[in-house]
Design a protein around this motif. Sequence first.
Motif, short mmCIF file in Angstrom:
data_model
loop_
_atom_site.label_atom_id
_atom_site.label_comp_id
_atom_site.label_asym_id
_atom_site.label_seq_id
_atom_site.Cartn_x
_atom_site.Cartn_y
_atom_site.Cartn_z
N ILE A 28 8.16 19.14 4.43
CA ILE A 28 6.99 18.31 4.75
C ILE A 28 5.73 18.92 4.14
CG2 ILE A 28 5.51 17.56 6.66
CD1 ILE A 28 8.13 17.11 8.27
N ILE A 29 5.58 20.22 4.25
CA ILE A 29 4.41 20.90 3.68
C ILE A 29 4.40 20.76 2.16
CG2 ILE A 29 3.36 23.17 3.29
CD1 ILE A 29 4.20 23.83 6.21
N LEU A 30 5.57 20.92 1.53
CA LEU A 30 5.66 20.76 0.08
C LEU A 30 5.28 19.35 -0.36
CD1 LEU A 30 8.83 22.83 -0.86
CD2 LEU A 30 6.44 23.36 -1.40
N PHE A 31 5.76 18.36 0.38
CA PHE A 31 5.40 16.98 0.05
C PHE A 31 3.90 16.75 0.21
CE2 PHE A 31 9.90 15.49 1.04
CZ PHE A 31 10.20 15.24 -0.30
N LEU A 32 3.30 17.31 1.25
CA LEU A 32 1.87 17.13 1.48
C LEU A 32 1.02 17.82 0.42
CD1 LEU A 32 1.68 17.48 5.37
CD2 LEU A 32 1.42 15.39 4.01
N LEU A 33 1.52 18.95 -0.12
CA LEU A 33 0.77 19.69 -1.12
C LEU A 33 1.11 19.30 -2.56
CD1 LEU A 33 0.95 23.26 0.48
CD2 LEU A 33 -0.93 21.60 0.59
N ALA A 34 2.02 18.33 -2.72
CA ALA A 34 2.43 17.91 -4.06
C ALA A 34 1.27 17.28 -4.82
CB ALA A 34 3.58 16.93 -3.96
N ILE A 41 2.47 12.15 0.47
CA ILE A 41 2.15 11.85 1.87
C ILE A 41 3.14 10.82 2.43
CG2 ILE A 41 0.42 10.81 3.41
CD1 ILE A 41 -1.70 12.10 1.58
N ILE A 42 3.46 9.83 1.63
CA ILE A 42 4.42 8.81 2.05
C ILE A 42 5.79 9.45 2.28
CG2 ILE A 42 5.66 6.73 1.33
CD1 ILE A 42 3.02 5.92 -0.14
N ALA A 43 6.23 10.31 1.37
CA ALA A 43 7.52 10.99 1.52
C ALA A 43 7.52 11.89 2.76
CB ALA A 43 7.84 11.81 0.27
N ALA A 44 6.43 12.59 3.02
CA ALA A 44 6.32 13.45 4.21
C ALA A 44 6.39 12.62 5.48
CB ALA A 44 5.02 14.25 4.17
N LEU A 45 5.73 11.47 5.50
CA LEU A 45 5.77 10.60 6.68
C LEU A 45 7.17 10.04 6.91
CD1 LEU A 45 2.37 8.70 6.38
CD2 LEU A 45 3.03 10.45 8.05
N THR A 49 9.40 10.84 10.15
CA THR A 49 9.94 9.76 10.95
C THR A 49 11.44 9.95 11.17
OG1 THR A 49 8.28 8.24 10.07
CG2 THR A 49 10.22 7.26 11.10
N ILE A 50 12.14 10.35 10.12
CA ILE A 50 13.59 10.53 10.22
C ILE A 50 13.95 11.73 11.10
CG2 ILE A 50 15.66 11.13 8.88
CD1 ILE A 50 14.41 9.51 6.56
#
Length: 170
Positions: A28-34, A41-45, A49-50
């Motif tokens: 999640i952190i990696l997706f947010l910092l991408a 952000i969409i991938a992290a959300l 959710t999953i």
Amino acid sequence: MNNIQYPYYALKLWIDSFIFLLIFSGMIILFLLADNQPLGIIAALILLTITGRHFRKTTKNLYRNLKKRPALELTEGYLFDHINNIKIYWHNIDKLGIITIKGNTYVNFVLRDKTEYSKQLDGFLSKILFKLPDPEELSTKIEISLVKGRNEDIYNSIYKFREAKKLYNF
């Protein structure tokens, strides 16, 4: 019969929880910092959710372990699986057995009435999947590899408790 309580198998619980929390929190952190935002952000959300329900369940079990509360409890009326926050009433169990999946041991229950069980499930998807048409025997399982003690002994206790209830109630 007296109530029986089984504590968590702390080492397995903490190792499994640490691995889960490390991997998914890291992702999640990696997706947010991408660099590719807002896609990250969409991938992290989506990932949050999953895994959100499993994340809450993991932290709840870690907290229960720290407070020395039981993972599994056998009472006069039901088996309470604190790991999944589910009660399985003795009168609702048709058959039970022990199975191993990917190194984890489970007690497998064939239920008489799936609606009584499905009312307790968390999450929309779980409730929908449990109500879909199924084969003749509907089963659910409890992971006893997270419970302290020999898996066979835990299964035998559950089996004996259920047989005692069967003799008195049927």
